[in-house]
Design a protein around this motif. Structure first.
Motif: not given
Length: 454
Positions: A285-313
């Protein structure tokens, strides 16, 4: 979507009488409403990693249960502060999963006519806004606040049926030509890839054995079967050898396969094996939790794109402002001497106008010459103008006109919510983009909502 997303639209109708009876301030009411949406938006970026681990339907069932239980528990709320737990937290977690999944999963089933499919999704949202408020008002008049909340919480359990229909695509695909299919006696040898409870592509024996281009000869199915048997034997042997590993324990538990004690432990040391097995489950369960956290962090990294930030705002400003406006409508109209029934019908009229606009503009998204950006900009102007007008009028007729116009503006502004993401970032980035946008919206609700309450 008709049952779940409409809850934000009639929050004031369902809880206004109870909150006013308790003498709750407008600031506390705004916090209860906005924390619910913040929690729902906060959990949205976790949907894709959780689905990759457990599948669409398992996560959907959890969301449906938490949503229904939250409304039922709110019926027995002893104080307004208890709603922070029963409604804001539990409902936020459950509805965040269910609503987010519905937006993300629908485009995965369509390569074309995606705009038409989106029309029906948006129609469900509008129908909830049209039909549910008068129905909630009827429940409150006849069964009081507690009875109405219990009945609506039971209605939300219908989400179990809806989530169970998240079928894999291959269940409904047309079969290939006969020359491309193995004999029926070999059908059981066809391996499947991926999970069995979400949209995914099928796999058959032609994917296992490479075919020579330019030839029309039918494959030697007996030779193919032999190769598959060898691969399956190796796979089963490897699985038995690793059956006691940390990751296999949780996978067997989740799939309903109970691992026998004799497979992994000597007969004379079963008690020690049980202890090791529990420790293995915790570590897994801890391994799964860490894996979910890493994938979530990778997905949130898409916010670095200016187009993503404008649409989200832009989405943050639209949704946080408009939802808080709808939430305060019953309170404002009641302070001007209008009944709660008037508020319910005005919100329903907003839903009718919203539905009419979405049914017109959503199918147009499949037309290449249609400019989604201009439609969204026009809708934002209409929303801002009507909210401003509503703030200065007190007559019921003009209030109704302003709310109806805002419904048209909302339909034009948010109909292409996910389609714009797909257009500019591709469907492969939809889940990550949707999660980031929801996360920013949650932060916007915490900032804008309480400010409106003051």
């Amino acid at each position: 979507m008709m049952l779940y997303l409409s809850l934000d639209s009639f929050f004031g109708i369902l809880f206004s009488g109870y909150l006013l009876e308790k003498g709750t301030s407008s600031a506390t009411t705004a916090w209860v409403f906005n924390i619910r949406i913040f929690v729902g938006d906060l959990v949205t970026p976790l949907i894709r990693p959780l689905v990759q681990e457990f599948g669409w339907r398992r996560i959907g069932y959890i969301g449906v249960f938490m949503s229904s239980f939250s409304v039922i528990l709110s019926a027995f709320s002893p104080s307004a502060e208890f709603l922070f737990f029963s409604y804001s937290l539990l409902s936020g977690l459950g509805m965040g999963l269910v609503i987010g999944m519905s937006f993300i999963i629908l485009p995965l089933y369509f390569d074309r006519r995606r705009g038409l499919a989106n029309t029906f999704l948006m129609a469900g949202i509008c129908l909830g806004q049209i039909l549910i408020p008068p129905f909630i008002r009827y429940l409150l008049d006849n069964y009081s606040y507690k009875g109405g909340a219990l009945i609506y919480g039971a209605m939300l359990m219908n989400g179990f049926v809806a989530v169970s229909l998240f079928h894999p695509v291959e269940w409904h695909m047309k079969p290939r030509r006969k020359t491309d299919q193995p004999p029926e006696s070999l059908a059981s040898l066809i391996p499947q890839k991926g999970r069995s409870d979400g949209p995914q592509e099928p796999m058959n024996l032609l994917d296992v054995v490479p075919q020579h281009e330019g030839t029309k000869e039918e494959p030697d199915w007996l030779a193919v079967a032999d190769q598959v048997k060898v691969k399956r034997t190796r796979r089963d042997t490897s699985h038995r050898l690793s059956e006691c590993s940390q990751e296999s324990v949780i996978s067997n538990i989740l799939s309903g396969n109970i691992v026998s004690d004799t497979n992994c432990a000597p007969p004379d040391n079963k008690e020690g094996y049980k202890g090791n097995r529990c420790l293995g489950v915790i570590k897994t369960l801890w391994i799964i939790l860490v894996r979910v956290a890493h994938r979530t962090k990778s997905d949130v990294g898409i916010l670095r794109l200016s187009r993503v930030f404008v649409i989200s705002l832009a989405d943050t400003l639209i949704f946080s402002s408009y939802h808080n406006f709808i939430m305060m409508v019953p309170f404002v109209m009641e302070s001007e001497g209008h009944s709660l029934q008037d508020s319910a019908w005005c919100i329903s009229l907003m839903g009718i106008c919203n539905l009419a606009t979405r049914l017109i503009v959503s199918p147009l998204s499949d037309w290449k010459r249609f400019d989604k950006r201009l439609c969204i900009m026009f809708g934002c102007v209409v929303i801002g103008s009507t909210i401003l007008v509503f703030s200065f009028v007190t007559d019921l007729v003009w209030m109704t006109v302003a709310l109806a116009a805002s419904g048209h503006g909302l339909g034009a502004a948010v109909t292409f919510y996910t389609l714009v993401m797909i257009q500019y970032l591709g469907i492969e980035n939809l889940a990550a983009m949707f999660g980031v946008s929801s996360l920013m919206q949650g932060c916007g609700f915490l900032i804008i909502g309480p400010a409106i309450g003051r």
